[in-house]
Design a protein around this motif. Structure first.
Motif, PDB file in Angstrom:
ATOM      1  N   ARG B 232       0.584  -1.455   0.269  1.00 51.04           N
ATOM      2  CA  ARG B 232      -0.032   0.152  -0.068  1.00 51.04           C
ATOM      3  C   ARG B 232       0.536   1.324   0.253  1.00 51.04           C
ATOM      4  NH1 ARG B 232      -5.318  -0.135   1.787  1.00 51.04           N
ATOM      5  NH2 ARG B 232      -4.823   1.546   3.337  1.00 51.04           N
ATOM      6  N   LEU B 233       1.888   0.995   0.768  1.00 52.27           N
ATOM      7  CA  LEU B 233       3.023   2.085   0.877  1.00 52.27           C
ATOM      8  C   LEU B 233       3.260   2.462   0.195  1.00 52.27           C
ATOM      9  CD1 LEU B 233       4.688   4.670   2.237  1.00 52.27           C
ATOM     10  CD2 LEU B 233       6.423   2.731   3.337  1.00 52.27           C
ATOM     11  N   GLU B 234       4.259   1.381  -1.077  1.00 48.59           N
ATOM     12  CA  GLU B 234       4.446   1.375  -2.402  1.00 48.59           C
ATOM     13  C   GLU B 234       3.815   2.351  -3.299  1.00 48.59           C
ATOM     14  OE1 GLU B 234       8.158   0.409  -2.523  1.00 48.59           O
ATOM     15  OE2 GLU B 234       8.155   1.426  -4.398  1.00 48.59           O
ATOM     16  N   LEU B 235       2.834   1.572  -3.360  1.00 45.79           N
ATOM     17  CA  LEU B 235       1.428   1.969  -4.497  1.00 45.79           C
ATOM     18  C   LEU B 235       1.527   3.576  -4.631  1.00 45.79           C
ATOM     19  CD1 LEU B 235      -0.293   0.557  -6.100  1.00 45.79           C
ATOM     20  CD2 LEU B 235      -2.454   0.267  -5.132  1.00 45.79           C
ATOM     21  N   LEU B 236       1.340   4.144  -2.551  1.00 47.10           N
ATOM     22  CA  LEU B 236       0.894   5.137  -3.121  1.00 47.10           C
ATOM     23  C   LEU B 236       1.623   6.234  -3.353  1.00 47.10           C
ATOM     24  CD1 LEU B 236      -1.596   6.669  -2.279  1.00 47.10           C
ATOM     25  CD2 LEU B 236      -0.245   6.904   0.403  1.00 47.10           C
ATOM     26  N   GLN B 237       2.961   5.559  -3.476  1.00 41.35           N
ATOM     27  CA  GLN B 237       4.239   6.114  -3.879  1.00 41.35           C
ATOM     28  C   GLN B 237       4.313   6.728  -5.239  1.00 41.35           C
ATOM     29  OE1 GLN B 237       7.949   4.463  -1.103  1.00 41.35           O
ATOM     30  NE2 GLN B 237       7.639   5.890   0.468  1.00 41.35           N
ATOM     31  N   ARG B 238       4.146   5.348  -5.576  1.00 40.69           N
ATOM     32  CA  ARG B 238       3.943   5.439  -7.094  1.00 40.69           C
ATOM     33  C   ARG B 238       3.141   5.949  -7.832  1.00 40.69           C
ATOM     34  NH1 ARG B 238       6.564   0.213  -9.874  1.00 40.69           N
ATOM     35  NH2 ARG B 238       7.796  -0.796  -8.358  1.00 40.69           N
ATOM     36  N   GLU B 239       1.586   6.085  -7.216  1.00 37.01           N
ATOM     37  CA  GLU B 239       1.184   6.907  -8.036  1.00 37.01           C
ATOM     38  C   GLU B 239       0.306   7.792  -7.172  1.00 37.01           C
ATOM     39  OE1 GLU B 239      -2.066   4.594  -9.707  1.00 37.01           O
ATOM     40  OE2 GLU B 239       0.166   4.342 -10.582  1.00 37.01           O
TER      41      GLU B 239
END
Lengths: 53, 253
Positions: B232-239
């Motif tokens: 979830r963290l990684e996704l939010l960072q990328r998106e």
């Protein structure tokens, strides 16, 4: 078995409880750190969005 | 893709869409945590209280309830990471890339736990913290592979390129997995042979086996929870600049 006996682990208390304690710390960190970082990121992004409005 | 029935294809397409994944994982989380605790608590109670002391090792063997499940997870997570990496590499699915890199830190943690608890078990039983034998050395190499994946990912700014590089490194490192697994059979080592995953009957009493299997299941659930949090963290960072993130922030404000 008494509570004292349980914690004494038949003389292996140091090895057993260090193992369990360390595991607890590492596993907790893997849950807490990403949540804290994500909350922080959400706050930053929300702030940026407000400024751009 | 047209070989897959439409509803199934649609399901996976929806699952792999970032906003849907982000919302779904939030809803699933409490249930996963409950299931995890339902496995962990009886596992700990069975392992630390109910199971009798070992006839040779006394109570020191109780380290097994975290050592063995951690070692299993260190291999399992590596295979998930390599598989997700390969899927990301071939089909360019963003979510697969994220699952791969999100698994790395948890895999590294379990490898670290397996090594340290093994050391803490080895000292009273073998009389030494460490030996350079096949099992221990190949598990240490696994830790370096995980750290290599994490380091490589961090070193490349473009995360799609970073994911490609990481997937290739992870796939090359897969050769180490059977080496770790069979090391206790291929080489003479201080490490004991398998007691659970033997073809015939496991050579461990059921009162010790049940908590071990509960702990193994609990650690699997833990991995799902921790990996999803990281994802979830990684996704939010990328998106962070995507429309769905803006819409979500708008709704929260």
């Amino acid at each position: 078995m008494t509570i004292q006996e349980f914690f004494a682990m038949g003389g292996y208390a140091f090895y057993v409880w260090t193992s369990y304690g360390l595991t607890l710390i590492v596993l907790l960190a893997n849950i807490i750190l990403p949540i804290v970082q994500r909350k922080k990121l959400l706050r930053e992004l929300a702030l940026k969005q407000q400024r751009h409005r | 893709m047209f070989l897959i029935p439409d509803p199934v294809g649609r399901f996976f397409h929806r699952m792999a869409s970032p906003p849907h994944f982000y919302a779904l994982t939030e809803k699933l989380m409490p249930w996963l945590v409950v299931l995890f605790l339902l496995l962990l608590l009886p596992g700990l109670y069975g392992g630390l209280v109910l199971a009798p002391p070992d006839y040779q090792q006394g109570d020191s063997y109780r380290i097994i309830y975290i050592h063995v499940p951690s070692a299993w997870m260190s291999l399992f997570i590596y295979m998930v990471m390599a598989t997700a990496g390969a899927i990301g590499l071939v089909w360019r699915i963003k979510l697969a890339e994220i699952v791969a890199i999100s698994s790395a830190s948890i895999g590294a943690s379990f490898t670290f736990i397996a090594l340290v608890t093994g050391s803490l078990w080895g000292k009273p039983m073998w009389g030494t913290w460490w030996v350079w034998d096949a099992r221990l050395t190949s598990e240490l190499i696994l830790l370096f592979l995980y750290l290599g994946v994490i380091g490589l990912y961090g070193a490349i700014d473009d995360k799609r390129t970073a994911s490609k590089a990481v997937a290739i490194l992870a796939l090359v490192g897969v050769v180490n997995i059977p080496i770790i697994h069979y090391s206790v059979e291929w080489w003479n080592t201080l490490h004991q042979g398998p007691t659970v995953t033997k073809m015939d009957k496991p050579s461990i009493h059921v009162s010790m086996l049940v908590p071990l299997l509960l702990m193994a299941a609990a650690f699997k659930l833990y991995y799902v929870i921790a990996m999803l949090q990281r994802a979830r963290l990684e996704l939010l960072q990328r998106e962070r600049n995507a429309q769905w993130v803006k819409a979500m922030l708008e709704k929260r404000a």
